[in-house]
Design a protein around this motif. Structure first.
Motif, mmCIF file in Angstrom:
data_model
loop_
_atom_site.group_PDB
_atom_site.id
_atom_site.type_symbol
_atom_site.label_atom_id
_atom_site.label_comp_id
_atom_site.label_asym_id
_atom_site.label_seq_id
_atom_site.Cartn_x
_atom_site.Cartn_y
_atom_site.Cartn_z
ATOM 1 N N ARG A 69 2.041 8.213 -3.817
ATOM 2 C CA ARG A 69 1.647 8.973 -5.007
ATOM 3 C C ARG A 69 0.388 9.790 -4.705
ATOM 4 N NH1 ARG A 69 1.053 4.756 -8.803
ATOM 5 N NH2 ARG A 69 -1.020 4.530 -7.958
ATOM 6 N N ALA A 70 -0.561 9.170 -4.008
ATOM 7 C CA ALA A 70 -1.790 9.888 -3.651
ATOM 8 C C ALA A 70 -1.494 11.046 -2.712
ATOM 9 C CB ALA A 70 -2.794 8.925 -3.005
ATOM 10 N N LEU A 95 0.822 -1.213 0.000
ATOM 11 C CA LEU A 95 0.000 0.000 0.000
ATOM 12 C C LEU A 95 0.858 1.266 0.000
ATOM 13 C CD1 LEU A 95 -2.896 -0.755 2.537
ATOM 14 C CD2 LEU A 95 -2.609 -1.536 0.190
ATOM 15 N N LEU A 142 -8.255 6.436 2.098
ATOM 16 C CA LEU A 142 -7.734 6.027 0.785
ATOM 17 C C LEU A 142 -6.924 4.739 0.867
ATOM 18 C CD1 LEU A 142 -6.871 9.349 -1.093
ATOM 19 C CD2 LEU A 142 -8.885 7.897 -1.300
ATOM 20 N N ALA A 165 -5.312 9.152 -8.093
ATOM 21 C CA ALA A 165 -3.872 8.876 -8.038
ATOM 22 C C ALA A 165 -3.604 7.614 -7.218
ATOM 23 C CB ALA A 165 -3.121 10.066 -7.448
ATOM 24 N N ALA A 166 -4.421 7.392 -6.210
ATOM 25 C CA ALA A 166 -4.260 6.190 -5.372
ATOM 26 C C ALA A 166 -4.717 4.939 -6.099
ATOM 27 C CB ALA A 166 -5.057 6.345 -4.076
ATOM 28 N N VAL A 190 -6.088 -3.844 -4.474
ATOM 29 C CA VAL A 190 -5.049 -4.878 -4.414
ATOM 30 C C VAL A 190 -5.665 -6.260 -4.185
ATOM 31 C CG1 VAL A 190 -3.118 -5.763 -3.005
ATOM 32 C CG2 VAL A 190 -3.188 -3.343 -3.666
ATOM 33 N N ALA A 245 -6.361 12.991 -5.449
ATOM 34 C CA ALA A 245 -5.597 11.990 -4.703
ATOM 35 C C ALA A 245 -6.245 10.613 -4.829
ATOM 36 C CB ALA A 245 -5.487 12.391 -3.234
ATOM 37 N N PRO A 292 1.379 3.247 -3.768
ATOM 38 C CA PRO A 292 0.213 3.997 -4.278
ATOM 39 C C PRO A 292 -0.206 5.146 -3.353
ATOM 40 C CG PRO A 292 -0.216 1.610 -4.287
ATOM 41 C CD PRO A 292 1.098 1.805 -3.630
ATOM 42 N N LEU A 293 -0.095 4.933 -2.031
ATOM 43 C CA LEU A 293 -0.502 6.002 -1.114
ATOM 44 C C LEU A 293 0.496 7.157 -1.111
ATOM 45 C CD1 LEU A 293 -2.052 3.924 1.763
ATOM 46 C CD2 LEU A 293 -3.231 5.566 0.291
ATOM 47 N N VAL A 329 -6.930 1.583 -1.886
ATOM 48 C CA VAL A 329 -5.780 0.835 -2.405
ATOM 49 C C VAL A 329 -5.917 -0.642 -2.039
ATOM 50 C CG1 VAL A 329 -3.274 0.583 -2.373
ATOM 51 C CG2 VAL A 329 -4.294 2.868 -2.290
#
Lengths: 331, 331, 331, 331
Positions: free
Chosen positions: A283-284, A277, B250, B287-288, B258, B284, A280-281, B254
């Protein structure tokens, strides 16, 4: 109250006004930013008419926010904290990486090489570890500081390390470029005030169940000492969810950026505890507006003395830095 | 257990195996995706050797996840839900927008025009509103459905609306392109099962204090009916924080991406309640890894009968769609 | 608004006033308690002067509480719910006990004997079980109802059982003396309204993350149907704590007793999940003001199909009843 | 490991074994209670056969609990903390009362008279106040300590006061009979260790979002210094509920009493913030097993500088003491 000076006011005028206010018994602080002088009056019996006539003063108005110095009301411009040339809050996202704990010279040096090679900007590592159990590894203390500083120096990265007690402040300040105040100490007000006076940038983690307002009020304790180099760091809050270690609160990041001028980082390692995780987090996080991330890496995650399961590998760190950059570019 | 067929197995072979399993008393379900036939055995006394010899069968292995059908273990490919041509989960982010409640024809039609003009993909609006107080506006019911469907038709947008009771399912299914199950009903298992059988795509909001696993298990109740058109939607969880209405999670987005193959949306309106946070968090969200967002808009926010303070204007919606796109592109 | 009649006003006067209000378009409800007639006006354009002159009316005043019918403002006297002679809310604490799920005749009958022998007042048992997983045991349904009702009849105890869907209401009402609405359905407003109309006492559990106000508002949905036989039940809320299954909130019990006239029970089995905590917390519950407790027992805890680890033995149940009595006596 | 000596073992034998263990490099601590000598080995490479042969040793067994010294595994008997003759944990409930903050001599003296007259056992009052805002009243510091100590002496009550920084420990220890560690400092490990060495009884409040295990581990940091006079205090945890200030967790009190030998108090003032809930919850607290309560009182609640709205009056305090007694008697 906020006293704003005209753009052509001189430093002498601002300093004169500050002296005048102090002579009248006010607790006031000079806030220089973006080429404009401002004074925030924190307390004292001062009326607007006591100030308005002073040379250079353009405007006097009340400050409504409870966090007077941390608020955008008193400083609309983003604060940029400069750590040995690395700008935190200046638009380019920064990545702070390193091991949870400094364990020995070899592990720390290898980690520093990893961090440098991947392109991260600062090296982190704990010499004093606040641990739930008194029987867990508590960090190497002074020896850990020496190892960390030496590793940072050898690869050319400034270092961030946690300080857990006022008694350690002097020592930690010798070795650290940034002092970290951990989540458990977010409302250790004595430590906040003492750390503020150490003259170093301070990375202030949000407490495990601190509200956004309490977090900004904790920053206020530091700012009140005159130290404006405060970096906020969201690291997940306690909720009922058990799949993730904590719940990363990116709303808090956005709120902190909206209501405050301070830079805000995100620590997705502690927030999630799950390597899949973290990227991706991250980037977020920058897509949401965070100024960077702080993550844990380890040259040999399986042998780490602390939190190894959430440490990234060299390859993952490179990918994370790339994703953090992409997240920042999309905003 | 998961039974995977070879890539050249025929539909007749898959159907034959399913019949064979059912004849042996198993509860099994056919999972067609990406050109490969798979069967998930949900219950029954079946041994691998009862299946391995069947024509076309390539592999038989246990399913470890508690959410067997929602898990990537049984369907590694992303599920794409097609709503009247709009693909949810297919890589391009979608935006669902509309008023909290359908209030009258004019408001709904104006909102639909706004939503269409901004470039959003689906129109939302509540005809049945689950309200904390029995004395609050409860929605227009059937009349609201008619107005919403007509507004959608006139601007050319499919519509999403909430269903709060099994008794309303038949009626709502006539008008809605997507049935929404709200956060308060996430564990209304009778409603989940009945909605699953209605044959429409279902947007399943996460409960206010549901764990990620419970959310996916709720999806499983729908998937078990044979309906694979399930869209997950994170809308904030309950925490101690009071500045934001709820805490947007968020990490859960993710994690759902996943561990599950289902598309995942985010509702930042209910999660934050603060317009200034909605746009950055929407960026965000994609993006996530979110597949889109669902937001509230209103032609005249100040006159809304419900949640007007968090409704976006036309201009804000356009900006949000742009930011959602940027967020998706950066990943 | 609350219309209070003088103590010598007649039922005809109260009924006349109600008709008068309804004729004027008001939604109003008659609240008979402690020998005084009262009318609560829930909605409608009614001015105090429209009512004050009616015969028997003593006072007209606004109701400030959002939960108008559940509030002590409109009914200062404690509501006592009479279940086949067992008074819930009348000062003497009641104990409801039984297995989590009705599994078969033998288990249920043995449990009923245990419950009766220990001196508990009602028998509980689930025929419809709302389970997180669709693959967990969902209850025996109609057969479970028959078994439970027969077990209750044979030992002479009224029975409490959960209803999870409006479609089951008619059937469950045939067998149950008290209808239970579970925590997951606390805001299933369609079920609340339908259950209210079934004419049976209703035991309303607090939702896993429902605020005290939301809980009382859910009760309001039932009371609004005219059914005043509502029993509240606190069963623990979701927090970050992991040692206990949930966190028992006795403040909510006290608050519900202070702000509402409804009886309040506590379910320490679901709240803690730990047998060693159940007895002391049951005593604390009645000491705090709870009108009784509901607990899970099982003749053979280790073989239970659901939640066996938190089921009490016969001996523990006897001790619990004694402690609950002591707790009630000390207040 | 726990080394238990036979009941006729001598102090010299216990001391000899301790020396032997230390010589072998172990960190071990002598735990004298109920006339039996015990040694807990906290760390070091010690095998059971290294100890079993020592004179007086009866049994050697592993300690499974993570909180070795706080656990009933190593001390089955209740710890009783004696504060100037007041026994905390000895069966009779104690009441600690006083103002949130020491404001001046008159207010403190009046409060002390109230507390004494009502029959409470210790006087509390804050001289160092940890406040969310740096602009809130922070306490009178040394002057506050002098006033509090003098007020306690004049009415004949020992005093409890909070210490917020290691630098203040020496001073606070001069004036206080019990050192309080507040919720915000529960994991300020440097303060815990330093306070432990001050040789005074320590009242350790549970952190706002500390798990029960973390709370007991914080106690362990104090116990590890050799100071066994630790009093735990539950003061409410952070949840989503907003009607009450925090959520009082009486399950934690029961759990702490079951798993630990330390006395446990409850602070219903901070837990609820609502005077009408404080008395019933205090009764419930002792009924649950708490060893007493700590509450805020003020001679003039409306003029208090801090938390006046939750302060009890003299009459309420008398009633509370009576209810606390009843709660304790019913168990």
């Amino acid at each position: 109250m906020l006293v704003t000076f005209s753009s052509d006011a001189t430093e002498a005028e601002a300093a004169g006004a500050l002296d005048h206010l102090k002579a009248k018994g006010a607790n006031a602080i000079l806030v220089p930013a973006a080429g404009v002088w401002r004074i925030v009056i924190l307390s004292g019996q001062i009326a607007p008419e006591d100030i308005g006539f002073l040379p250079g003063v353009q405007e006097v108005r009340p400050v409504l926010s409870p966090f007077k110095l941390a608020s955008r009301e008193t400083c609309p411009e983003d604060t940029v904290v400069n750590v040995a040339g690395v700008k935190i809050g200046g638009g380019q996202p920064v990545v702070i990486a390193g091991p949870c704990a400094v364990e020995d010279e070899e592990q720390t040096y290898k980690a520093a090489l990893m961090v440098k090679a991947a392109g991260a900007h600062l090296l982190r590592g704990g010499a004093y570890k606040p641990r739930t159990s008194p029987y867990s590894f508590q960090g190497l203390g002074r020896r850990g500081l020496e190892i960390l500083a030496e590793a940072g120096r050898s690869v050319g990265l400034p270092v961030v390390t946690e300080v857990v007690a006022t008694d350690d402040l002097e020592l930690v300040s010798i070795y650290a470029d940034v002092l970290q105040i951990g989540a458990r100490n977010m409302q250790n007000f004595a430590l906040l005030a003492a750390a503020g006076k150490a003259g170093k940038p301070i990375l202030l983690k949000r407490g495990l169940s601190a509200t956004i307002e309490e977090w900004l009020m904790a920053a206020e304790y530091i700012l009140k000492t005159g130290n404006r180099q405060v970096i906020l760091c969201e690291r997940g809050i306690r909720t009922f969810e058990t799949l993730t270690r904590n719940t990363l609160d990116l709303s808090a990041v956005v709120a902190a950026k909206v209501y405050s001028h301070l830079p805000v980082l995100v620590d997705p390692s502690h927030a999630t505890g799950l390597p899949e995780l973290i990227i991706p987090l991250s980037r977020a996080a920058t897509a949401a507006g965070a100024d960077g991330v702080m993550v844990e890496v380890h040259p040999e995650p399986c042998e780490a003395k602390c939190d190894g399961f959430q440490a990234l590998t060299a390859k993952e760190l490179s990918q994370l830095i790339e994703e953090v950059r992409k997240g920042a570019e999309c905003r």
